[in-house]
Write a protein that holds these residues in place. Structure first.
Motif, mmCIF file in Angstrom:
data_model
loop_
_atom_site.group_PDB
_atom_site.id
_atom_site.type_symbol
_atom_site.label_atom_id
_atom_site.label_comp_id
_atom_site.label_asym_id
_atom_site.label_seq_id
_atom_site.Cartn_x
_atom_site.Cartn_y
_atom_site.Cartn_z
ATOM 1 N N UNK A 1 43.087 60.352 4.013
ATOM 2 C CA UNK A 1 43.310 58.917 3.899
ATOM 3 C C UNK A 1 42.111 58.279 3.231
ATOM 4 N N UNK A 2 42.216 56.976 3.029
ATOM 5 C CA UNK A 2 41.037 56.192 2.718
ATOM 6 C C UNK A 2 40.227 56.132 4.003
ATOM 7 N N UNK B 1 48.601 47.696 14.246
ATOM 8 C CA UNK B 1 49.294 48.654 13.396
ATOM 9 C C UNK B 1 48.262 49.547 12.721
ATOM 10 N N UNK B 2 48.679 50.753 12.364
ATOM 11 C CA UNK B 2 47.767 51.625 11.627
ATOM 12 C C UNK B 2 47.217 50.943 10.388
ATOM 13 N N UNK B 3 48.094 50.248 9.675
ATOM 14 C CA UNK B 3 47.666 49.678 8.391
ATOM 15 C C UNK B 3 46.564 48.637 8.580
ATOM 16 N N UNK C 1 42.596 50.003 8.360
ATOM 17 C CA UNK C 1 41.969 50.585 7.179
ATOM 18 C C UNK C 1 40.898 49.654 6.631
ATOM 19 N N UNK D 1 41.197 51.101 1.302
ATOM 20 C CA UNK D 1 42.362 51.870 0.895
ATOM 21 C C UNK D 1 41.999 52.736 -0.308
ATOM 22 N N UNK D 2 42.902 53.636 -0.656
ATOM 23 C CA UNK D 2 42.593 54.562 -1.743
ATOM 24 C C UNK D 2 42.269 53.819 -3.040
ATOM 25 N N UNK E 1 39.293 54.178 -6.502
ATOM 26 C CA UNK E 1 39.571 54.134 -7.933
ATOM 27 C C UNK E 1 38.827 52.976 -8.587
ATOM 28 N N UNK F 1 58.494 34.362 -8.224
ATOM 29 C CA UNK F 1 59.084 34.683 -6.925
ATOM 30 C C UNK F 1 58.057 35.341 -6.021
ATOM 31 N N UNK F 2 57.971 34.903 -4.782
ATOM 32 C CA UNK F 2 57.109 35.584 -3.812
ATOM 33 C C UNK F 2 58.018 36.106 -2.702
ATOM 34 N N UNK F 3 58.149 37.424 -2.590
ATOM 35 C CA UNK F 3 59.137 37.936 -1.631
ATOM 36 C C UNK F 3 58.868 37.495 -0.201
ATOM 37 N N UNK F 4 57.571 37.410 0.173
ATOM 38 C CA UNK F 4 57.264 37.053 1.564
ATOM 39 C C UNK F 4 57.676 35.618 1.870
#
Lengths: 813, 103
Positions: A41-42, A58-60, A63, A66-67, A71, A524-527
């Motif tokens: 993982x990261x 939550x796991x997320x 972190x 992140x990966x 980069x 558009x913003x999905x959230x």
């Protein structure tokens, strides 16, 4: 200048933090960086693993990097690859995938692993741990424990230190009976003395965690999976799983193999370099500095800074002088702080002590020559900020010792932000000082969000957010810039709720896609979509142009998505009243579609869980009952007691009132879910005082109306809005309040938040006294929404969207 | 790479996704409101959430289970830790969705 190769072995909190500090000092221009990490993982915040286990995060959320971070910073990450050997002569790191990585400078940050005490029978015939035996150290450990714990009965935790107690708390959340087996004579012997340990034990036992002290585990029972643990005193404890949390040991094998000086850990000088090799730095739990090995996060941050200062040349004279260890913890809900020694070191050391075991409070200070050298606070840690400072700075203490433990007599004197020295650590997770926050504000960041993202203050456990905000406000001289998006109704459209309602009405915007076109430059913003859909349904009632894609899956498909992508189906059951014919039909449907679980909900209905998407329309058709809306941000249900019909105490017909409320409110979109209840007498069996809206019958044909109650993630007793004399009036004030809430609450703001934010007095003025002259309009608008109701199940059975109930399609060619 | 014609565009309503099975491989295919099509792996790498049931806006996808966010164009995570696999998708001149798969 050609870049030097910097190789970092270890991608945990120490390794990644050291690299961050190096990058912050321009190290990216100087070094080509590559990192080895055992885990695929990261980089994540190991301190918060216990929150993942107990389900509060939550796991997320844990972190840190992140990966993508690797980069972006041009770091080569060998994730899931283990560094095997360091060839120091040729300066190459060899890894277990057969590759080599040359280095000019090397950082070892291999951290530590769980210590496994010498217990017989831990391993199965294949040499691996027996099933049901776990350590508690990594995200994978957490996942495995969580998967195994489901449906088991009894867990043992070996180790009664911080980690063990946190594991115990996590396991309790899976419904397991938990016992802690601890070798030492009292709990948390690293941080606490015997008396504090005893108080903690009592507190734990009140929370149903059994504690065995002076208990030395010698043998695990069970062939392939563990089923018991034998103690040295002869007792056998039965169990379904065992978590070993008996401390940690530094990972030093690599250092040893590579010929570095190793004692308890790899020995370093004041620049964090191995004393055997000036090109190799060591940081974190695998480093031993002046005889000390640290297992806490704050020393690690201090080390990373010195290392970075030195390796980049930013400050060639940087030196690490050891850390003074002070911690503030919360274990099983008990707050504690500990610093320095836990017992007096000689007869001249002075002890100041207070204990109140019944309340779980304990305070003890150890003072030498008028200065604090150790402290334990349990239960009440209100003095910890002051004491930590005094301990850190070795400041002389006031003669009035009692004032060290309590704020007595004079009003409580808080250390103001202004008085705090610049190096006071504000964020203990990420090691951010008051000075760093102030520097960030001076550098141009003027909103709390911007400063927090730049410094990472408040981004760990989050408990310091309030204080961080205060420091930023002070540093800005009061001129804090608001982050404007916190005032928007949804993040993707830059308008507050009243502005948005006005714009939609004036420009006749009736669909979510029209709103994005007209008010968000087509972006558009999905959230933001579900919030907009809810608002448009509220404004336009039946004349809103529904767009299926604007809705969260639950409201697209009118069922509640489950973790395995199946759905739950809850038919309407007004007032919780059913009959044999209906029950028979539900039973038939459950059998016909092989519904894996039939369960009663908390809202007095019947839930069919695990229904496949394909089966939904047929299940609805066969049930021939309307939707119970147990899935949306909408009115959910109205719970009731039996009221006057059968109950010998009932003074109001709560059941028929609940049925009337349900009939009026069913399916209405609102900023968040709305749960209601009616009670036939003040005994309040249906818990109407802790609902978004509740009506309680009182003698004399009257009803008390409560709003803003909650008994879920948040618990709040509702505020009494008014007392009325008829069921019609209950519906009248309910209509006014609900419509006022629908029009004025932020999206996803429950009534308990709304009522607190706006204030019960203001709501009473508008809803009861009609101070704004809108009461009648509110009633009418809600009635219009109510009249526009259509049963979505019937609509979907008759006219589903394209392939709406196919969980998978086959292709043309 | 081999190209597979999946379905007419009308099989997926604007702004939504559907799952398709091709030679034992399951893909989520999306039709955005601006008329683009995208194809990704079907399950979220976090906890196997059904991505086709997620919310889509622009080229951002939100998983319905725990709100991990991905860029539909390249699979990069916008919230969460792992990327998702993406497959080139286009419309042919008969308004059919065509996806390229590694052969």
């Amino acid at each position: 200048m050609k870049k030097q190769n910097l190789v970092v072995i270890g991608n945990g909190m120490a390794g990644a933090r050291a690299v961050e500090e190096i990058l912050a000092r321009g190290g990216g221009d100087r070094f080509q960086i590559s990192m080895y990490g055992d885990e695929p993982y990261g980089n994540y915040n190991r301190i918060l693993l216990s929150n993942v286990l107990n389900g509060s995060q939550e796991e997320s959320e844990i972190f840190l990097n992140p990966l993508a971070w690797y980069r972006e910073n041009n770091i080569t990450l060998h994730a899931g690859v283990r560094a095997e050997t360091i060839l120091r002569k040729t300066r190459v790191v060899l890894s277990d995938d057969g590759n080599g990585e040359p280095y000019d400078k090397l950082i070892i940050a291999t951290g530590s692993s769980s210590f496994i005490p010498p217990i017989e029978g831990l391993y199965a015939s294949d040499g691996a741990y027996k099933q049901g035996l776990f350590v508690f150290r990594s995200l994978d450990d957490c996942r495995e424990i969580a998967a195994y714990a489901q449906g088991r009965g009894r867990a043992l935790v070996i180790g009664g230190g911080l980690l063990g107690l946190e594991a115990a708390r996590g396991l309790q959340n899976f419904g397991l009976e938990v016992e802690v087996v601890h070798r030492a004579p009292h709990l948390m012997n690293q941080q606490l003395d015997a008396q504090a340990g005893a108080i903690l034990k009592t507190t734990m036992e009140k929370m149903n965690v059994r504690v065995h002290l002076k208990a030395n585990a010698i043998r695990a029972l069970g062939a392939e999976h563990v089923d018991g643990l034998v103690l040295e005193d002869g007792r056998t404890l039965a169990c379904d799983l065992i978590v070993v949390a008996a401390g940690i040991r530094p990972n030093i094998e690599l250092g040893k193999r590579s010929g570095l000086a190793v004692e308890r850990a790899i020995v370093v000088d004041n620049q964090l370099r191995s004393i055997s090799d000036p090109n190799i730095y060591v940081v974190g739990e695998c480093a031993q500095h002046r005889g000390a090995v640290y297992g806490l996060v704050a020393p690690l941050w201090e080390q990373a800074k010195v290392l970075a200062d030195h390796i980049t040349g930013a400050n060639p004279n940087a030196a690490y002088n050891g850390s003074k260890v002070a911690t503030k913890l919360k274990v099983m809900g008990v707050e504690m702080a500990s610093m320095g020694v836990s017992e007096p070191q000689d007869e001249n050391d002075e002890i100041v002590q207070f204990t109140e075991p019944k309340k779980g409070t304990y305070k003890k200070l150890i003072i030498r020559d008028g200065r604090l050298i150790g402290a334990i606070l349990l239960g009440d840690i209100s003095k910890s900020a002051y004491l930590t400072q005094a301990f850190d700075r070795e400041a002389p203490l006031p003669d009035d010792r009692i004032a060290l433990l309590f704020d007595i007599g004079a009003p409580a004197k808080q250390v103001t932000v202004e008085d705090m020295p610049a190096d006071t650590q504000i964020c203990n997770c990420n090691g951010v000082s008051k000075g760093a926050l102030v520097a960030c504000v001076k550098g141009g960041k003027r909103s709390p969000k911007a400063v927090m993202e730049a410094t990472r203050a408040g981004m760990g456990c989050g408990s310091c957010k309030k204080l961080v905000g205060e420091v930023i406000e002070w540093a800005c001289g009061g001129a804090v810039e608001d982050d404007p998006s916190v005032h928007y109704y949804v993040p993707g459209v830059p308008l507050t709720k009243p502005e948005l309602i006005k714009a939609c009405r004036e420009r006749n915007l009736r669909s979510v896609s029209q709103v994005f076109q007209a008010l968000a430059e087509g972006k558009e913003d999905p959230a933001s979509k579900p919030g907009l859909a809810s608002l448009l349904a509220t404004i336009w009632a039946g004349e809103y142009e529904a767009e299926s894609d604007a809705r969260f899956i639950n409201e697209r498909i009118h069922a509640n998505i489950q973790k395995d992508a199946t759905f739950s189906v809850v038919p309407q059951m007004p007032g919780g009243v059913t009959n044999p014919a209906q029950l028979r039909r539900i039973a038939d449907v459950a059998e016909k579609y092989r519904v894996p679980m039939v369960k009663l909900t908390g809202g007095q209905r019947i839930d069919l869980l695990g229904v496949k998407k394909e089966d939904l329309p047929n299940v609805w058709r066969d049930l021939d009952m309307p939707s119970g809306h147990a899935y949306g941000k909408s009115y959910r249900t109205c719970k009731s007691c039996v009221g006057t019909e059968f109950c010998r105490f009932g003074v109001g017909d709560s059941t028929s009132l609940a049925i009337r409320i349900e009939d009026f409110m069913k399916g209405l979109d609102s900023p968040h879910k709305m749960k209601m209840a009616t009670a036939g007498c003040p005994r309040n069996c249906s818990e109407a005082m802790v609902k978004d809206f509740g009506a309680v019958a009182v003698e004399g044909g009257r009803w008390e109306i409560y709003i803003g109650g909650a008994a879920g993630a948040h618990v709040r007793k509702g505020d009494l809005l008014c007392t009325v004399a008829s069921e019609d009036e209950v519906l009248k004030y309910m209509s006014r309040f609900v419509q006022y809430y629908r029009e004025n609450a932020k999206y996803l703001e429950r009534t308990y938040g709304f009522v607190e934010r706006v204030g019960i007095a203001k709501i009473r003025e508008v809803v009861v006294d009609d101070s704004e002259g809108i009461a009648e309009r509110l009633e009418k608008d809600l009635a219009r929404s109510s009249a526009a109701y259509r049963d979505p199940w019937k609509d979907l059975v008759n006219a589903p969207g394209p392939n709406q109930f196919h969980s998978v399609l086959t292709v043309i060619q | 790479m081999s190209e597979v014609t999946i379905a007419p565009l009308s099989a997926i309503p604007p702004g939504e996704g559907r799952n398709f099975e091709i030679a034992g491989r399951r893909l989520a295919v999306f039709h955005t409101r601006c008329g683009n099509v995208y194809a990704t792996q079907a399950e979220c790498p976090h906890k196997q959430g059904p991505l086709a049931d997620g919310l889509v806006g622009g080229c951002v996808l939100i998983c319905p289970l725990h709100s991990w966010k991905f860029d539909l164009a390249n699979g990069q995570p916008l919230l969460g830790d792992c990327r998702i696999e993406t497959y080139p998708a286009r419309l042919n001149d008969r308004q059919q969705i065509v996806v390229s798969l590694p052969s």
